[in-house]
Design an enzyme around this catalytic site. Sequence first.
Site, PDB file in Angstrom:
ATOM      1  N   GLN A  34      -4.786  -9.182  -1.721  1.00 15.35           N
ATOM      2  CA  GLN A  34      -5.830  -9.195  -0.689  1.00 15.35           C
ATOM      3  C   GLN A  34      -6.389  -7.832  -0.289  1.00 15.35           C
ATOM      4  OE1 GLN A  34      -6.691 -10.833   3.827  1.00 15.35           O
ATOM      5  NE2 GLN A  34      -4.977 -11.709   2.788  1.00 15.35           N
ATOM      6  N   ARG A  41      -5.272  -8.807 -16.111  1.00 13.36           N
ATOM      7  CA  ARG A  41      -4.393  -9.014 -17.262  1.00 13.36           C
ATOM      8  C   ARG A  41      -4.807 -10.285 -18.021  1.00 13.36           C
ATOM      9  NH1 ARG A  41       1.589  -7.493 -16.465  1.00 13.36           N
ATOM     10  NH2 ARG A  41       1.040  -7.757 -14.280  1.00 13.36           N
ATOM     11  N   THR A  98      -4.006  -3.230 -20.182  1.00 14.23           N
ATOM     12  CA  THR A  98      -4.079  -1.768 -20.094  1.00 14.23           C
ATOM     13  C   THR A  98      -2.745  -1.107 -20.412  1.00 14.23           C
ATOM     14  OG1 THR A  98      -3.716  -1.975 -17.730  1.00 14.23           O
ATOM     15  CG2 THR A  98      -5.991  -1.757 -18.468  1.00 14.23           C
ATOM     16  N   LYS A  99      -1.791  -1.898 -20.897  1.00 13.87           N
ATOM     17  CA  LYS A  99      -0.547  -1.281 -21.384  1.00 13.87           C
ATOM     18  C   LYS A  99      -0.595  -1.135 -22.898  1.00 13.87           C
ATOM     19  CE  LYS A  99       2.730  -2.153 -17.718  1.00 13.87           C
ATOM     20  NZ  LYS A  99       3.818  -3.003 -17.222  1.00 13.87           N
ATOM     21  N   ASN A 101      -4.614  -1.199  -6.033  1.00 14.12           N
ATOM     22  CA  ASN A 101      -3.547  -1.396  -5.037  1.00 14.12           C
ATOM     23  C   ASN A 101      -2.287  -1.953  -5.709  1.00 14.12           C
ATOM     24  OD1 ASN A 101      -4.760  -4.029  -5.280  1.00 14.12           O
ATOM     25  ND2 ASN A 101      -3.802  -4.641  -3.353  1.00 14.12           N
ATOM     26  N   TYR A 153       3.698  -6.254   1.608  1.00 14.02           N
ATOM     27  CA  TYR A 153       2.746  -7.347   1.863  1.00 14.02           C
ATOM     28  C   TYR A 153       2.355  -7.331   3.346  1.00 14.02           C
ATOM     29  CZ  TYR A 153       3.605  -9.398  -2.730  1.00 14.02           C
ATOM     30  OH  TYR A 153       3.662  -9.609  -4.072  1.00 14.02           O
ATOM     31  N   GLU A 154       1.399  -8.181   3.669  1.00 10.74           N
ATOM     32  CA  GLU A 154       0.806  -8.245   5.007  1.00 10.74           C
ATOM     33  C   GLU A 154       1.819  -8.122   6.155  1.00 10.74           C
ATOM     34  OE1 GLU A 154      -2.533  -8.843   6.215  1.00 10.74           O
ATOM     35  OE2 GLU A 154      -1.467  -8.452   8.059  1.00 10.74           O
ATOM     36  N   ASP A 161      -3.644  -6.379   5.359  1.00  6.27           N
ATOM     37  CA  ASP A 161      -4.380  -6.529   4.096  1.00  6.27           C
ATOM     38  C   ASP A 161      -5.869  -6.205   4.229  1.00  6.27           C
ATOM     39  OD1 ASP A 161      -2.291  -7.188   2.455  1.00  6.27           O
ATOM     40  OD2 ASP A 161      -2.436  -9.326   2.820  1.00  6.27           O
ATOM     41  N   GLY A 175      -6.816  -3.923  27.695  1.00  7.62           N
ATOM     42  CA  GLY A 175      -7.498  -2.859  28.416  1.00  7.62           C
ATOM     43  C   GLY A 175      -7.154  -2.921  29.885  1.00  7.62           C
ATOM     44  N   GLY A 176      -8.093  -2.520  30.708  1.00  5.28           N
ATOM     45  CA  GLY A 176      -7.814  -2.494  32.135  1.00  5.28           C
ATOM     46  C   GLY A 176      -8.148  -3.801  32.835  1.00  5.28           C
ATOM     47  N   GLN A 177      -8.451  -4.853  32.087  1.00  5.57           N
ATOM     48  CA  GLN A 177      -8.846  -6.098  32.749  1.00  5.57           C
ATOM     49  C   GLN A 177      -7.847  -7.211  32.454  1.00  5.57           C
ATOM     50  OE1 GLN A 177     -10.287  -4.344  30.650  1.00  5.57           O
ATOM     51  NE2 GLN A 177     -11.738  -5.240  29.338  1.00  5.57           N
ATOM     52  N   GLN A 215     -12.382  -9.175  35.125  1.00  6.03           N
ATOM     53  CA  GLN A 215     -12.814  -7.782  35.156  1.00  6.03           C
ATOM     54  C   GLN A 215     -13.122  -7.416  36.594  1.00  6.03           C
ATOM     55  OE1 GLN A 215     -16.110  -7.226  32.536  1.00  6.03           O
ATOM     56  NE2 GLN A 215     -15.055  -5.593  31.436  1.00  6.03           N
TER      57      GLN A 215
HETATM   58  N1  CAO Z   1      -2.657  -5.010 -18.022  1.00  6.57           N
HETATM   59  C1  CAO Z   1      -1.345  -4.701 -18.170  1.00  6.57           C
HETATM   60  N2  CAO Z   1      -0.521  -4.507 -17.118  1.00  6.57           N
HETATM   61  C2  CAO Z   1      -1.060  -4.627 -15.894  1.00  6.57           C
HETATM   62  C3  CAO Z   1      -2.401  -4.932 -15.684  1.00  6.57           C
HETATM   63  C4  CAO Z   1      -3.231  -5.117 -16.833  1.00  6.57           C
HETATM   64  N3  CAO Z   1      -4.514  -5.414 -16.700  1.00  6.57           N
HETATM   65  N4  CAO Z   1      -2.634  -4.972 -14.362  1.00  6.57           N
HETATM   66  C5  CAO Z   1      -1.465  -4.713 -13.769  1.00  6.57           C
HETATM   67  N5  CAO Z   1      -0.504  -4.484 -14.701  1.00  6.57           N
HETATM   68  C6  CAO Z   1       0.901  -4.174 -14.476  1.00  6.57           C
HETATM   69  C7  CAO Z   1       1.083  -2.819 -13.816  1.00  6.57           C
HETATM   70  O1  CAO Z   1       1.011  -1.784 -14.740  1.00  6.57           O
HETATM   71  C8  CAO Z   1       2.458  -2.999 -13.220  1.00  6.57           C
HETATM   72  O2  CAO Z   1       3.432  -2.873 -14.226  1.00  6.57           O
HETATM   73  P1  CAO Z   1       4.784  -1.986 -14.073  1.00  6.57           P
HETATM   74  O3  CAO Z   1       5.404  -2.364 -12.775  1.00  6.57           O
HETATM   75  O4  CAO Z   1       5.612  -2.393 -15.283  1.00  6.57           O
HETATM   76  O5  CAO Z   1       4.438  -0.549 -14.105  1.00  6.57           O
HETATM   77  C9  CAO Z   1       2.406  -4.458 -12.801  1.00  6.57           C
HETATM   78  O6  CAO Z   1       1.434  -5.105 -13.568  1.00  6.57           O
HETATM   79  C10 CAO Z   1       1.908  -4.625 -11.343  1.00  6.57           C
HETATM   80  O7  CAO Z   1       2.900  -4.264 -10.558  1.00  6.57           O
HETATM   81  P2  CAO Z   1       2.778  -4.361  -8.983  1.00  6.57           P
HETATM   82  O8  CAO Z   1       3.946  -3.603  -8.449  1.00  6.57           O
HETATM   83  O9  CAO Z   1       1.472  -3.915  -8.466  1.00  6.57           O
HETATM   84  O10 CAO Z   1       2.861  -5.935  -8.720  1.00  6.57           O
HETATM   85  P3  CAO Z   1       3.922  -6.783  -7.905  1.00  6.57           P
HETATM   86  O11 CAO Z   1       3.492  -8.195  -8.035  1.00  6.57           O
HETATM   87  O12 CAO Z   1       5.322  -6.482  -8.313  1.00  6.57           O
HETATM   88  O13 CAO Z   1       3.748  -6.304  -6.390  1.00  6.57           O
HETATM   89  C11 CAO Z   1       2.463  -5.835  -4.413  1.00  6.57           C
HETATM   90  C12 CAO Z   1       2.656  -6.747  -5.624  1.00  6.57           C
HETATM   91  C13 CAO Z   1       1.213  -6.281  -3.692  1.00  6.57           C
HETATM   92  C14 CAO Z   1       3.670  -5.968  -3.485  1.00  6.57           C
HETATM   93  C15 CAO Z   1       2.330  -4.375  -4.896  1.00  6.57           C
HETATM   94  O14 CAO Z   1       1.273  -4.310  -5.810  1.00  6.57           O
HETATM   95  C16 CAO Z   1       2.072  -3.387  -3.764  1.00  6.57           C
HETATM   96  O15 CAO Z   1       2.976  -3.022  -3.015  1.00  6.57           O
HETATM   97  N6  CAO Z   1       0.833  -2.893  -3.682  1.00  6.57           N
HETATM   98  C17 CAO Z   1       0.458  -1.863  -2.747  1.00  6.57           C
HETATM   99  C18 CAO Z   1       0.352  -2.402  -1.378  1.00  6.57           C
HETATM  100  C19 CAO Z   1      -0.648  -3.524  -1.308  1.00  6.57           C
HETATM  101  O16 CAO Z   1      -1.785  -3.397  -1.651  1.00  6.57           O
HETATM  102  N7  CAO Z   1      -0.195  -4.649  -0.778  1.00  6.57           N
HETATM  103  C20 CAO Z   1      -1.145  -5.671  -0.388  1.00  6.57           C
HETATM  104  C21 CAO Z   1      -1.069  -6.830  -1.172  1.00  6.57           C
HETATM  105  S1  CAO Z   1      -1.891  -8.092  -0.293  1.00  6.57           S
HETATM  106  O17 CAO Z   1      -0.692  -8.758   0.654  1.00  6.57           O
END
Ligand code: CAO
Length: 416
Positions: A17, A38, A74-75, A96, A139-140, A169, A248-250, A273
């Site tokens: 999000q 992906r 992208t890996k 993110n 997360y959120e 988020d 606030g103050g109200q 108020q």
């Molecule tokens: N091709 C290949 N690999 C991809 C890819 C693509 N197109 N897009 C993502 N990936 C891979 C990344 O390289 C990563 O791999 P590694 O961990 O092996 O290096 C993995 O997918 C994504 O990892 P992640 O840590 O972002 O995902 P997660 O599900 O484990 O965690 C979240 C999710 C949201 C907790 C984490 O991304 C996070 O903390 N983000 C920052 C804070 C944030 O924005 N949180 C808000 C989320 S909304 O509630």
Amino acid sequence: MTKPLDGIRIIDFTHVQAGPACTQLLAWFGADVIKVERPGSGDVTRNQLRDIPDADALYFTMLNSNKKSLTLDTKKPEGKEVLEKLIRESDVLVENFGPGALDRMGFSWERLNELNPKMIVASVKGFSDGHHYDDLKVYENVAQCAGGAASTTGFWDGPPTISAAALGDSNTGMHLAIGILTALLGRDKTGKGQKVAVSMQDSVLNLCRVKLRDQQRLERVGYLEEYPQYPHGEFSDVVPRGGNAGGGGQPGWVLKCKGWETDPNAYIYFTIQGHAWEPICKALGKPEWIDDPAYKTAEARQPHIFEIFKTIEGWLADKTKFEAVDILRKFDIPCAPVLTMKELANDPSLRASGTIVEVQHKKRGSYLTVGSPIKFSDLKPEVTASPLLGEHTEEVLASLGYSKQDIFNLREVKAV
Ligand code: CAO
């Protein structure tokens, strides 16, 4: 109609999000937002809380409108090569991922800046760089706890409480959008891109700044006169949860209206108020309160504020929340009905203003979403459907100069 962000190309490397909310906003305002996902799975929200089998979930469609979807692994070396081309031709990259994921993929800030020194690289993380929790995934609700919202939300005799509003988020996404637009303006002056980082903890705390105000007041004087704990209750050395008191103050409170016994949302928010006291007394049919020393000033009212609210509830007992607000608005009293999601979804004013919009989606049919809350005199953001997974892969690759054969080859190695 030309839009302010026409010509700005954004690589949307976001998911869930916080990031998608940011890039969706920029897409509404004209940016060409290419969501990199992906192959095979895409953003996890496509599958989360599905209400129609085989169609993207509302969680995804409501945060990814007006975007293109490019599938790219992208890996893989082939995927990295495509991403590098895209980076060279883009203005902004937004991500993110969890801490360190972009670096592990081989796209550190230094590398990105080397590939395209004019590009702005914008990141959301749970905690800011160098914070002792900067290795945490967030997360959120985690952010609401870490940013001070949970300890100050709810009732004093209950546990810390999470708000339904996406303070961690979407709010962080909005902060990031401001950062990106600022960096774009900066680039116009310097010709250089830069890194923009926003943490969810910081964004929540930014919205809780009045609670930091209260912490300092509490430490100085030992009490907070607008909280329900004053003057009868106790204060500790930290800002307490104040229930539905005004920040606030109200003083204000959520008050029962006709039908509250069966309808959990038959309530209004009523604010007392200072300057509205006289109209309030007139509206309630209590003219004798206007000059009564026990009611005349905010200080005099506070010790028995809950009795006053009880009296107002007596006045509200034969009025629906809408009838009550229709009377009170004539007296210039700040108040509102407690509106449900059903009422908001069907609100004709919100439909007319484009805040609630109906969107046609290839697989889902029509669905409701929240349109731009920002209104302009020269721009009416039009909300279009979120893309299907990989819907624009060919189009984007062709725009980067890939031939049909190249695209076929990329498919063969499952890089797109
Ligand atoms: N091709 C290949 N690999 C991809 C890819 C693509 N197109 N897009 C993502 N990936 C891979 C990344 O390289 C990563 O791999 P590694 O961990 O092996 O290096 C993995 O997918 C994504 O990892 P992640 O840590 O972002 O995902 P997660 O599900 O484990 O965690 C979240 C999710 C949201 C907790 C984490 O991304 C996070 O903390 N983000 C920052 C804070 C944030 O924005 N949180 C808000 C989320 S909304 O509630």
